[in-house]
Motif scaffolding. Structure first.
Motif, mmCIF file in Angstrom:
data_model
loop_
_atom_site.group_PDB
_atom_site.id
_atom_site.type_symbol
_atom_site.label_atom_id
_atom_site.label_comp_id
_atom_site.label_asym_id
_atom_site.label_seq_id
_atom_site.Cartn_x
_atom_site.Cartn_y
_atom_site.Cartn_z
ATOM 1 N N GLY A 257 0.789 -1.223 0.000
ATOM 2 C CA GLY A 257 0.000 0.000 0.000
ATOM 3 C C GLY A 257 0.818 1.268 0.000
ATOM 4 N N MET A 258 2.093 1.156 -0.373
ATOM 5 C CA MET A 258 2.963 2.330 -0.393
ATOM 6 C C MET A 258 2.914 2.986 -1.764
ATOM 7 S SD MET A 258 6.248 0.827 1.726
ATOM 8 C CE MET A 258 6.940 2.448 2.103
ATOM 9 N N VAL A 259 2.978 4.301 -1.789
ATOM 10 C CA VAL A 259 2.949 5.059 -3.040
ATOM 11 C C VAL A 259 4.380 5.417 -3.422
ATOM 12 C CG1 VAL A 259 2.127 7.126 -4.218
ATOM 13 C CG2 VAL A 259 0.673 5.989 -2.513
ATOM 14 N N ILE A 260 4.831 4.869 -4.550
ATOM 15 C CA ILE A 260 6.181 5.160 -5.044
ATOM 16 C C ILE A 260 6.259 6.625 -5.455
ATOM 17 C CG2 ILE A 260 7.880 4.624 -6.844
ATOM 18 C CD1 ILE A 260 6.629 1.809 -6.964
ATOM 19 N N GLY A 261 7.333 7.289 -5.046
ATOM 20 C CA GLY A 261 7.484 8.709 -5.346
ATOM 21 C C GLY A 261 6.868 9.599 -4.283
ATOM 22 N N LYS A 262 6.243 8.967 -3.263
ATOM 23 C CA LYS A 262 5.664 9.723 -2.153
ATOM 24 C C LYS A 262 6.088 9.093 -0.828
ATOM 25 C CE LYS A 262 1.274 11.256 -0.170
ATOM 26 N NZ LYS A 262 -0.216 11.193 -0.269
ATOM 27 N N ASP A 263 5.688 7.844 -0.605
ATOM 28 C CA ASP A 263 6.049 7.158 0.637
ATOM 29 C C ASP A 263 7.474 6.630 0.601
ATOM 30 O OD1 ASP A 263 3.415 7.537 1.533
ATOM 31 O OD2 ASP A 263 2.759 5.714 0.508
ATOM 32 N N ILE A 264 7.961 6.308 -0.570
ATOM 33 C CA ILE A 264 9.305 5.783 -0.742
ATOM 34 C C ILE A 264 9.734 6.040 -2.185
ATOM 35 C CG2 ILE A 264 8.577 3.460 -1.464
ATOM 36 C CD1 ILE A 264 10.962 2.390 0.277
#
Length: 332
Positions: A257-264
């Motif tokens: 559920g992680m957003v690439i470019g935001k959370d990581i």
């Protein structure tokens, strides 16, 4: 009845020996004459009898492209590059996958299969160059064999890793992990050295828990990303050292559920369909994959046709390019 080489010669108004030189890609034939012969071949539907020709000359006009697998679109692109050069010159290409097993490579070098081909384009499975003292002309692609003087085409892996690291550092990242394949060929060693050297150059500690080494496949990218995220102090950015590990890493992040470019942040070595069309697009290193195959094929055909003087360099290292997309978050 099938057209013969004499029919082609009569149609093109040249000697049979001239047609033979064109078909066999020999020197001392002008481009104008070559064009006339090719026009005659196409008009008459002439098909070269490779079996008969091989009985006379010992050449089969088959070359084999030996790669670890065809799951990786990098290898399929290399294959396309080889075929784009070999086919117009009258050579047929075979593709042989090894699954990184030298035992399977031996089938090509020394087994019953070896007499079927004139030469090979090889992505090797072993680093011991003494294993590759083969009788067939061979050009190495992608992976340099230490200590070998074999013809080869590679890319600047070190520079590619440095460009990715500098991009992450430019966005403020200091906790950067790497997911790499085995550190036995230049593709693993040079990218790892680029990663570590860039950290040191920017006075960022090299943290062993951020260095993950597996194989070059999606499942390794997935598993090692999961391992990194379970650390007490997880990284803010991941450098996936090839396209398949990058795909696996992206899948793991999405499953969590992680957003690439935001959370990581995630960057990868090798452009791919996933890197281009995943949202957000993945910042990556683009290398001249088809061109590697083309240059490798040009080298091999020059060797086969006794024109080594046409080869500019025995070992060619191609440049790489950073493709900036939206997978890197800014650290405030």
């Amino acid at each position: 009845m099938s057209a013969t080489i004499k029919d082609v010669a009569d149609y093109a108004q040249v000697a049979v020996s001239t047609v033979s030189r064109v078909i066999n890609n020999k020197d001392r034939v002008s481009q104008e004459t070559r064009d006339k012969v090719y026009e005659a071949i196409e008009a008459l539907g002439y098909v070269r009898n490779n079996l008969a020709a091989s009985m006379k000359t010992g050449a089969t006009h088959f070359i084999v492209i030996v790669v670890p697998d065809i799951r990786n679109e990098f290898y399929t692109s290399v294959i396309r590059g080889v075929e784009s050069v070999a086919s117009p010159r009258g050579y047929y290409t075979l593709v042989y996958t090894t699954n990184e097993l030298y035992e399977k490579e031996q089938t090509v070098f020394d087994g019953e299969f070896s007499h079927l081909v004139d030469g090979m384009i090889l992505v090797p499975a072993k680093t011991d160059y003494t294993l590759y003292q083969c009788t067939k002309p061979t050009v190495i692609i992608d992976r340099e064999i230490p200590g070998s003087d074999m013809y080869s085409v590679c890319v600047d892996n070190y520079k590619g890793a440095v460009l990715l690291m500098e991009e992450l550092i430019r966005f403020g990242h200091r906790k950067i992990a790497i997911i790499s394949g085995p550190l036995k060929f230049n593709i693993g060693i040079d990218r790892m050295n680029g990663y570590k050297d860039t950290l040191r150059r920017y006075h960022i500690p090299v943290r062993e828990e951020y260095i993950c080494v597996g194989e070059w496949f999606e499942e390794d990218g997935y598993h090692l990303t999961n391992q990194l995220l379970q650390l007490a102090d997880p990284p803010t950015a991941i450098l996936a050292a090839n396209n398949l590990t990058c795909i696996g890493s992206a899948e793991c992040l999405c499953d969590r559920g992680m957003v690439i470019g935001k959370d990581i942040s995630l960057v990868g070595f090798d452009d791919s369909v996933v890197a281009r069309y995943l949202y957000p697009g993945i910042t990556c290193i683009r290398r001249a994959t088809s061109e590697m195959g083309e240059i490798g094929a040009e080298m091999l055909l020059a060797i086969l046709n006794d024109r080594k003087g046409n080869i500019k360099k025995k070992k060619q290292i191609l440049d790489v390019e950073l493709i900036e997309r939206n997978s890197v978050a800014k650290i405030e």
